[in-house]
Structure formats: C-alpha cells, structure tokens
Write a protein that holds these residues in place. Structure first.
Motif, short mmCIF file in Angstrom:
data_model
loop_
_atom_site.label_atom_id
_atom_site.label_comp_id
_atom_site.label_asym_id
_atom_site.label_seq_id
_atom_site.Cartn_x
_atom_site.Cartn_y
_atom_site.Cartn_z
N SER A 172 0.81 -1.21 0.00
CA SER A 172 0.00 0.00 0.00
C SER A 172 0.85 1.27 0.00
O SER A 172 1.81 1.39 0.75
CB SER A 172 -0.92 0.02 1.22
OG SER A 172 -1.61 1.25 1.30
N SER A 173 0.48 2.21 -0.84
CA SER A 173 1.17 3.50 -0.86
C SER A 173 0.79 4.34 0.35
O SER A 173 1.39 5.37 0.60
CB SER A 173 0.85 4.25 -2.16
OG SER A 173 -0.54 4.51 -2.23
N ARG A 174 -0.21 3.89 1.09
CA ARG A 174 -0.64 4.63 2.29
C ARG A 174 0.27 4.34 3.48
O ARG A 174 0.22 5.05 4.47
CB ARG A 174 -2.08 4.27 2.64
CG ARG A 174 -3.04 4.74 1.59
CD ARG A 174 -4.44 4.36 1.94
NE ARG A 174 -5.33 4.72 0.85
CZ ARG A 174 -6.62 4.63 0.88
NH1 ARG A 174 -7.21 4.16 1.96
NH2 ARG A 174 -7.34 4.98 -0.15
N LEU A 175 1.06 3.28 3.38
CA LEU A 175 1.96 2.94 4.47
C LEU A 175 3.16 3.88 4.48
O LEU A 175 3.73 4.19 3.43
CB LEU A 175 2.48 1.51 4.31
CG LEU A 175 1.54 0.37 4.61
CD1 LEU A 175 2.24 -0.96 4.32
CD2 LEU A 175 1.05 0.41 6.03
N HIS A 176 3.56 4.29 5.66
CA HIS A 176 4.80 5.04 5.81
C HIS A 176 5.93 4.09 5.44
O HIS A 176 5.87 2.90 5.76
CB HIS A 176 4.94 5.52 7.26
CG HIS A 176 6.10 6.42 7.46
ND1 HIS A 176 7.37 5.94 7.65
CD2 HIS A 176 6.19 7.77 7.49
CE1 HIS A 176 8.20 6.94 7.80
NE2 HIS A 176 7.51 8.07 7.70
N PRO A 177 6.99 4.56 4.78
CA PRO A 177 8.08 3.66 4.39
C PRO A 177 8.61 2.80 5.54
O PRO A 177 8.94 1.64 5.34
CB PRO A 177 9.15 4.61 3.87
CG PRO A 177 8.38 5.77 3.34
CD PRO A 177 7.20 5.92 4.28
N GLN B 46 7.02 1.47 7.80
CA GLN B 46 6.07 0.39 8.08
C GLN B 46 6.14 -0.72 7.04
O GLN B 46 5.48 -1.74 7.18
CB GLN B 46 4.64 0.94 8.13
CG GLN B 46 4.40 1.88 9.30
CD GLN B 46 3.00 2.45 9.25
OE1 GLN B 46 2.63 3.11 8.27
NE2 GLN B 46 2.24 2.22 10.30
N ARG B 47 6.94 -0.52 6.00
CA ARG B 47 7.10 -1.52 4.96
C ARG B 47 8.23 -2.47 5.34
O ARG B 47 9.34 -2.05 5.62
CB ARG B 47 7.39 -0.85 3.63
CG ARG B 47 6.24 0.02 3.18
CD ARG B 47 6.51 0.60 1.81
NE ARG B 47 5.37 1.41 1.44
CZ ARG B 47 5.46 2.64 0.98
NH1 ARG B 47 6.63 3.20 0.82
NH2 ARG B 47 4.36 3.31 0.67
N THR B 48 7.94 -3.75 5.34
CA THR B 48 8.89 -4.76 5.80
C THR B 48 10.23 -4.68 5.09
O THR B 48 11.28 -4.61 5.72
CB THR B 48 8.29 -6.16 5.63
OG1 THR B 48 7.05 -6.22 6.32
CG2 THR B 48 9.22 -7.24 6.15
N LYS B 49 10.22 -4.69 3.77
CA LYS B 49 11.47 -4.73 3.01
C LYS B 49 12.25 -3.42 3.16
O LYS B 49 13.47 -3.42 3.17
CB LYS B 49 11.21 -5.01 1.53
CG LYS B 49 10.67 -6.39 1.27
CD LYS B 49 11.73 -7.43 1.58
CE LYS B 49 11.25 -8.81 1.23
NZ LYS B 49 12.27 -9.82 1.43
N PHE B 50 11.56 -2.31 3.28
CA PHE B 50 12.25 -1.03 3.48
C PHE B 50 12.98 -1.06 4.83
O PHE B 50 14.14 -0.67 4.93
CB PHE B 50 11.26 0.14 3.43
CG PHE B 50 11.92 1.49 3.47
CD1 PHE B 50 12.44 2.05 2.31
CD2 PHE B 50 12.02 2.19 4.65
CE1 PHE B 50 13.05 3.29 2.35
CE2 PHE B 50 12.63 3.43 4.70
CZ PHE B 50 13.15 4.00 3.54
#
Length: 57
Positions: free
Chosen positions: A41-46, A48-52
């Motif tokens: 989701s583009s709504r997630l803060h970076p 909050q993204r697992t791979k980031f």
C-alpha cells in the motif's frame, strides 16, 4: 559507503523495469537493494514496509 536501493510497484501488473533502467543509467555498482511485493500500500509510511525496514538494518 553502500548504495541502498528500494524498489516497489503498486500493483502486480506493474514491474520495476523502469526503476532498473534508471539505476543502470546512474552507474551505481553493486547496490544493496530490497524490493517489496506488488500491492504494498502506498498509504503505508516507508518505515512500516517490511522490506524497506530490512534495507535499513
């Protein structure tokens, strides 16, 4: 210093091909990269993204 690269697309119909092309044009050698699955989701803060998050650790 490592070059960290994070690639993502919004849907499974998209690809990271354009991102790969731009990376190749920059001449960055041996980047450390992480790529999220399509549909992240583009709504997630970076952060909050697992791979980031994995890329930053």
């Amino acid at each position: 210093m490592a070059n960290l690269v994070y690639k993502r697309v919004s849907t499974d119909q998209q690809s990271t091909a354009r991102q790969d092309l731009l990376l190749a044009e920059t001449g960055i050698e041996d980047p450390v990269f992480s790529e999220d699955e399509p549909g992240t989701s583009s709504r997630l803060h970076p952060l909050q993204r697992t791979k980031f998050g994995e890329l930053l650790t």
